[in-house]
Design a protein around this motif. Structure first.
Motif, short mmCIF file in Angstrom:
data_model
loop_
_atom_site.label_atom_id
_atom_site.label_comp_id
_atom_site.label_asym_id
_atom_site.label_seq_id
_atom_site.Cartn_x
_atom_site.Cartn_y
_atom_site.Cartn_z
N VAL A 47 10.59 2.91 -0.17
CA VAL A 47 9.55 2.21 0.68
C VAL A 47 10.45 1.13 1.56
CG1 VAL A 47 7.88 0.34 0.94
CG2 VAL A 47 7.66 2.55 -0.92
N LEU A 48 11.40 0.30 0.93
CA LEU A 48 11.90 -0.51 1.61
C LEU A 48 12.92 -0.20 2.72
CD1 LEU A 48 12.12 -3.49 -1.15
CD2 LEU A 48 10.30 -3.06 0.91
N ALA A 93 11.86 4.03 -12.23
CA ALA A 93 10.83 4.61 -11.47
C ALA A 93 10.54 3.40 -10.38
CB ALA A 93 9.62 4.99 -11.86
N GLY A 94 10.44 2.30 -10.69
CA GLY A 94 10.28 1.04 -9.84
C GLY A 94 11.12 0.82 -8.91
N VAL A 95 12.67 0.83 -9.45
CA VAL A 95 13.73 0.59 -8.61
C VAL A 95 13.65 1.83 -7.62
CG1 VAL A 95 16.11 0.72 -8.15
CG2 VAL A 95 15.24 -0.54 -10.33
N LEU A 96 13.60 3.19 -7.80
CA LEU A 96 13.68 4.26 -7.00
C LEU A 96 12.82 4.00 -5.78
CD1 LEU A 96 14.71 7.21 -9.19
CD2 LEU A 96 16.18 6.12 -7.36
N ALA A 111 0.60 -1.24 -0.05
CA ALA A 111 -0.05 -0.02 -0.16
C ALA A 111 0.89 1.25 -0.22
CB ALA A 111 -1.00 0.11 1.15
N GLU A 112 2.09 1.23 0.35
CA GLU A 112 2.84 2.29 0.60
C GLU A 112 3.55 2.69 -0.91
OE1 GLU A 112 5.79 1.44 3.58
OE2 GLU A 112 4.52 2.07 5.25
N VAL A 113 3.65 1.87 -1.68
CA VAL A 113 4.04 2.25 -3.09
C VAL A 113 3.18 3.34 -3.78
CG1 VAL A 113 4.66 1.52 -5.39
CG2 VAL A 113 5.25 0.30 -3.47
N SER A 114 3.75 4.43 -4.20
CA SER A 114 3.04 5.36 -4.68
C SER A 114 2.95 5.83 -6.17
CB SER A 114 3.33 6.91 -4.05
OG SER A 114 2.99 7.98 -4.80
N THR A 148 5.65 -2.29 -9.63
CA THR A 148 6.49 -1.97 -8.51
C THR A 148 6.39 -2.50 -7.00
OG1 THR A 148 7.04 0.25 -9.35
CG2 THR A 148 7.75 0.23 -7.38
N SER A 149 5.00 -2.33 -6.46
CA SER A 149 4.66 -3.16 -5.45
C SER A 149 4.87 -4.48 -5.31
CB SER A 149 3.22 -2.75 -5.06
OG SER A 149 2.36 -3.64 -5.87
N LEU A 150 4.92 -5.30 -6.69
CA LEU A 150 4.96 -6.78 -6.63
C LEU A 150 6.51 -6.89 -6.42
CD1 LEU A 150 4.21 -9.34 -7.34
CD2 LEU A 150 4.77 -8.98 -9.86
#
Length: 444
Positions: free
Chosen positions: A154-155, A146-149, A22-25, A333-335
């Motif tokens: 988040v992590l 964008a997914g990597v950043l 849920a935190e992935v924006s 990205t959340s996956l």
């Protein structure tokens, strides 16, 4: 065995993974893609001195983003630059420095176990040597960066047993050179790479086939290890493992994560290294023996890949912002983020997994247990089996903290088998198929 003697089964639901999802924006993802498109071109051979155009400016911006993320977690990321000069190649005719920007989040218990997420910085148009024309590369592959950043953002707010790596690689369009650099460094430095998850085009939902679908993603994985020896291939012929390389079992792991934690997303596992006759940045890692897969959209639009920006009779060509669906980009990205977290919180995959049971009524599996700090979060092991025609693991039994277990009245001839490690909190490693065909490597 009496009920009181049965091992306590760790929880199978981890609410923290739902929090991470849920935190992935989508807004953060859109911001990054927009910024990268704004550099005009990110071609590997493009401008490196300008602060506003070319791959040099893009690399410096990505580095500054990693550094800002690290500052917000009290320096939890080690931001490093990997580089090597290439020349005389078909797509790099003149000496050119290929530069990766990498952020490393060290594990607390098992820092030499690496789970790596990658994306590609560079872009291109029709001519692979055209380094000056506008090449926005919005989906291919600003969406992956964008997914990597965003995964790093988040992590980095959490601590993990294993080490996470967020890698922005270069030189993909010119011949997978960034991946070759990083895989070489990992091999030389003795990294124990559990998984490489490559993200290349994770933002498009409308394909050239006329299908629009925001609820599926593909995961490509090799079936047998590229580094398999002739003797290992001979053994595999008699014992199986053609569809159970560590890369293939990472794909199954990602599929299970999607089913359990990512709303409205189904993973299509594709039993192939990559798209037909094509390549991606997980391949150089596979070629030195590291498990790796590619995550990407299901329906590609070829008018938006490797094309000069133009309009021909009302048909638009070019990889521009309008072709990126940012909620979908965030979903994939959340996956990644949930997969990385689950793997890094789990103990290391079992090593030295072996199986016996020929001409017997039962099947016995054995494995090696890690020692020291890397075993501090270990609760025990789960055995898995499936019919040989089933794509995913369908049956399992938690057996506790042992290094051998017999599955009674389960005949070895009828199933494929594997073992996973389970943490005290219930986080589980990928399944390891017995023998060299499925090995993730030993402990160090």
């Amino acid at each position: 065995m009496a009920a009181k003697d049965l091992p306590r089964v760790p929880p199978t639901e981890q609410p923290i993974l739902r929090t991470i999802q849920a935190e992935v924006s989508a807004e953060q993802v859109k911001r990054t893609v927009t910024e990268l498109v704004g550099f005009g071109t990110r071609h590997t051979l493009s401008e490196t001195q300008s602060d506003t155009r070319g791959i040099g400016a893009a690399r410096r911006w990505i580095k500054s983003e990693f550094e800002q993320i690290s500052a917000r977690c009290d320096g939890c990321l080690e931001v490093v630059v990997q580089k090597q000069t290439f020349s005389g190649e078909k797509r790099i005719p003149q000496p050119t420095e290929v530069v990766n920007i990498v952020a490393i989040q060290r594990g607390t218990l098992d820092p030499n176990r690496y789970i790596i997420m990658t994306g590609d910085i560079d872009s291109r148009v029709t001519d692979p040597l055209d380094a000056t024309s506008d090449s926005p590369g919005a989906n291919d592959n600003a969406s992956g960066i964008a997914g990597v950043l965003e995964a790093a953002r988040v992590l980095s707010q959490h601590k993990f047993a294993g080490t996470l790596v967020y890698a922005a690689l270069s030189g993909e369009e010119q011949g997978l050179f960034g991946g070759k650099i990083m895989a070489g460094i990992a091999k030389k430095e003795g990294w124990r790479v559990e998984a490489v998850i490559n993200n290349d085009m994770i933002g498009n939902i409308s394909g050239i086939n006329g299908v629009t679908n925001n609820a599926t993603a593909r995961v490509f994985s090799e079936g047998t290890r590229f580094v398999e020896t002739a003797e290992e291939a001979r053994k595999r012929r008699f014992t199986g493992g053609e569809v159970d390389s560590p890369s293939r079992n990472i794909a199954r792991y990602i599929d299970k994560i999607a089913d359990n934690y990512i709303p409205n997303l189904d993973v299509m596992m594709v039993y192939r290294l990559d798209r037909f006759g094509r390549g991606g940045h997980h391949r150089p890692f596979n070629e030195v023996g590291f498990p790796g897969v590619r995550i990407m959209e299901t329906n590609e639009h070829y008018d938006r890949q490797h094309q000069n920006l133009r309009n021909e009779n009302g048909r638009q060509f070019g990889d521009v912002l309008a072709g990126v669906n940012f909620p979908y980009n965030a979903k994939l990205t959340s996956l990644n983020a949930v997969t990385l977290a689950a793997m890094a919180w789990a103990p290391p995959p079992p090593a030295e997994v072996e199986i016996t049971g020929a001409v017997k009524a039962s099947t016995t599996l054995s494995w090696q247990r890690p020692q020291g700090k890397m075993a501090e979060n270990l609760a025990g092991y789960r055995l898995h089996w499936r019919l040989t025609t089933e794509p995913t693991w369908t049956r399992s039994q938690y057996v506790g903290d042992v290094t051998e277990f017999q599955l009674k009245n389960i005949v070895i001839d009828n199933y494929f088998f594997g073992v996973s490690s389970v943490s005290k909190d219930g986080f589980e490693s990928p399944v390891v198929f017995p023998g060299p065909a499925g090995s993730f490597g030993g402990y160090q």
